[in-house]
Design an enzyme around this catalytic site. Structure first.
Site, short mmCIF file in Angstrom:
data_model
loop_
_atom_site.label_atom_id
_atom_site.label_comp_id
_atom_site.label_asym_id
_atom_site.label_seq_id
_atom_site.Cartn_x
_atom_site.Cartn_y
_atom_site.Cartn_z
N MET A 118 0.81 -1.16 0.00
CA MET A 118 0.13 -0.05 0.08
C MET A 118 0.99 1.12 -0.02
O MET A 118 0.38 2.49 0.29
CB MET A 118 -1.00 0.08 1.12
CG MET A 118 -1.80 -1.31 1.05
SD MET A 118 -3.22 -0.70 2.43
CE MET A 118 -2.56 -0.66 3.92
N HIS A 165 8.92 0.43 3.59
CA HIS A 165 10.11 0.40 4.58
C HIS A 165 10.96 -0.71 4.20
O HIS A 165 10.80 -1.51 3.59
CB HIS A 165 9.49 0.64 6.09
CG HIS A 165 8.29 -0.25 6.32
ND1 HIS A 165 8.56 -1.64 6.34
CD2 HIS A 165 7.09 -0.06 6.49
CE1 HIS A 165 7.58 -2.38 6.64
NE2 HIS A 165 6.61 -1.45 6.65
N HIS A 176 9.08 -4.02 3.43
CA HIS A 176 8.74 -4.14 2.04
C HIS A 176 9.97 -4.28 1.28
O HIS A 176 10.03 -5.46 0.61
CB HIS A 176 8.01 -2.82 1.63
CG HIS A 176 6.90 -2.35 2.13
ND1 HIS A 176 6.76 -1.51 3.19
CD2 HIS A 176 5.60 -3.05 2.06
CE1 HIS A 176 5.54 -1.38 3.57
NE2 HIS A 176 4.81 -2.16 3.17
N GLN A 201 -10.47 -2.01 1.72
CA GLN A 201 -10.21 -2.89 2.87
C GLN A 201 -10.20 -1.79 4.12
O GLN A 201 -9.90 -2.26 5.05
CB GLN A 201 -8.69 -3.68 2.65
CG GLN A 201 -7.65 -2.47 2.41
CD GLN A 201 -6.45 -3.54 2.08
OE1 GLN A 201 -6.17 -4.10 1.10
NE2 GLN A 201 -5.45 -3.82 3.18
N GLY A 211 4.31 -10.68 3.98
CA GLY A 211 5.13 -10.80 5.07
C GLY A 211 4.30 -11.39 6.08
O GLY A 211 3.01 -11.48 6.22
N ASP A 247 1.80 -9.64 8.82
CA ASP A 247 0.18 -9.94 8.61
C ASP A 247 -0.12 -11.15 8.55
O ASP A 247 -0.55 -11.81 7.30
CB ASP A 247 -0.35 -8.96 7.44
CG ASP A 247 0.16 -7.64 7.70
OD1 ASP A 247 -0.35 -6.82 8.42
OD2 ASP A 247 1.27 -7.10 7.11
P1 AMP Z 1 1.51 -3.14 3.41
O1 AMP Z 1 2.01 -2.02 2.37
O2 AMP Z 1 1.32 -2.74 5.15
O3 AMP Z 1 -0.01 -3.63 2.92
O4 AMP Z 1 2.40 -4.49 3.32
C1 AMP Z 1 2.66 -5.07 2.19
C2 AMP Z 1 3.33 -6.30 2.31
O5 AMP Z 1 4.45 -5.90 3.23
C3 AMP Z 1 2.55 -7.39 3.15
O6 AMP Z 1 2.79 -8.72 2.69
C4 AMP Z 1 3.05 -7.23 4.53
O7 AMP Z 1 2.74 -8.31 5.24
C5 AMP Z 1 4.45 -6.76 4.17
N1 AMP Z 1 5.05 -6.38 5.43
C6 AMP Z 1 4.73 -5.18 6.15
N2 AMP Z 1 5.53 -4.92 7.31
C7 AMP Z 1 6.35 -6.07 7.18
C8 AMP Z 1 7.47 -6.31 8.30
N3 AMP Z 1 7.65 -5.39 9.28
N4 AMP Z 1 8.23 -7.45 7.83
C9 AMP Z 1 7.81 -8.22 6.71
N5 AMP Z 1 6.76 -7.99 5.84
C10 AMP Z 1 6.29 -6.88 6.15
#
Ligand code: AMP
Length: 322
Positions: A54, A58, A61, A85, A172, A175
């Protein structure tokens, strides 16, 4: 499988945000379905991995992207803040938007293609009448706190699987329930994609990295440490069984009244049901709570029983490579 991708061709109309520099491959940026289609068609020599995000990227990602980069010929990153969502009282409007630094992370990690559409590109006819249903697993834990969240998440993940035509997808462990539901959708609906889980990336003090950590004040951040500390305390009691694990984790949380805990559970990794006292094997220790104005989640996969402790990811499900 080539480890270094060639310079991807820039499709007509796709924006390139920077000039290519020696040693770095500039990702193609696709904003529309047509641009994505053209750029995706150019990724022919080897398999394609997708990392869905999204934005507000960091190190967590970046680790997903780098893991994908090591295993696939091409990496596609999607950056899409999916309104479907988010609930009406959630943080969609204040969610951080950092496209330039996201691109820098993608550039450094050797991403071939970034798909960054707006909601009207993804939802051409407005609110989609047909959605993926997460089923009962979507109504517990995070689903209970965020009604409809997992249906909205799975709907966009399904669409992005179709649009990117990826062979594999990296998600990740951070989640955990999302990851489980994506595995279930892929299995239950026969999506031709391999799901790979990547361990949670943490700050040096244990805080799980999250785009939402930017909402935390300095004192919130101190408070938030109790989540990962509780999980570690639970993992340290893994050999003694479920009630010892729950007790050890709870003991850490009750010492921090500023963290408003929503749940702390030790559950089976596939059913998300509480594991009974006699249970031995892999289980998910998960916690969620509000710190200041921010809802945070964290978890640890744990092996319960003799020689038990924290795992990076679930070994059973990963080796099954659903
Ligand atoms: P998001 O942008 O928060 O929707 O996350 C995108 C992807 O990055 C998802 O598969 C998350 O599980 C993964 N992700 C977010 N934070 C972390 C983290 N600290 N360690 C590993 N994967 C992560």
């Amino acid at each position: 499988m080539s480890e270094q991708p060639g310079m991807p061709s820039t499709p007509a109309g796709a924006a390139v945000t920077d000039l290519p520099q020696p040693g770095r491959v500039e990702p193609v940026v696709a904003r529309t379905r047509e641009e994505l289609h053209v750029a995706r068609r150019a990724l022919t020599d080897g398999d394609v991995a997708v990392v869905m995000t999204m934005g507000a990227l960091h190190e967590g990602h970046a680790t997903l992207i780098e893991t994908a980069r090591q295993r696939a010929a091409h990496v596609v990153v999607t950056i899409f803040l999916n309104p479907l969502q988010f609930g009406p009282r959630e943080d969609l409007s204040r969610y951080p938007r950092t496209f330039d630094s996201d691109m820098e992370i993608c550039r450094r990690a050797g991403v071939d293609l970034v798909f960054a559409p707006t909601p009207d590109v993804i939802y051409r006819d407005g609110d989609p009448g047909v959605r993926i249903s997460a089923g009962p697993l979507g109504n517990v834990l995070e689903g209970q706190a965020r009604p409809g969240h997992f249906d909205g998440m799975l709907t966009v993940v399904a669409k992005l699987f179709h649009l990117t035509r990826a062979d594999s997808a990296y998600f990740g462990q951070k989640d955990a329930q999302q990851l489980l539901l994506i595995r279930r959708m892929v299995r239950d609906l026969d999506f031709p994609v391999r799901v790979v889980s990547v361990p949670t990336v943490r700050e040096a003090d244990g805080l799980a990295m999250s785009s939402r950590n930017t909402y935390l004040t300095d004192s919130d951040r101190e408070t938030a440490l109790c989540l990962s500390q509780a999980l570690r305390a639970g993992a340290a009691a893994a050999a003694e069984g479920p009630s010892a694990i729950r007790r050890a984790a709870r003991t850490v949380l009750v010492r921090e009244p500023l963290a408003l805990i929503d749940y702390l559970v030790l559950v089976h990794p596939y059913t998300l049901e509480d594991v009974p006292e006699w249970y031995r094997g892999e289980a998910l220790l998960a916690v969620a709570g509000r710190v200041g104005t921010t809802r945070l989640i964290d978890n640890l996969p744990i092996k319960v029983g003799p020689g038990g402790g924290a795992l990076e990811v679930f070994t059973d499900v990963d080796s099954a490579g659903v």
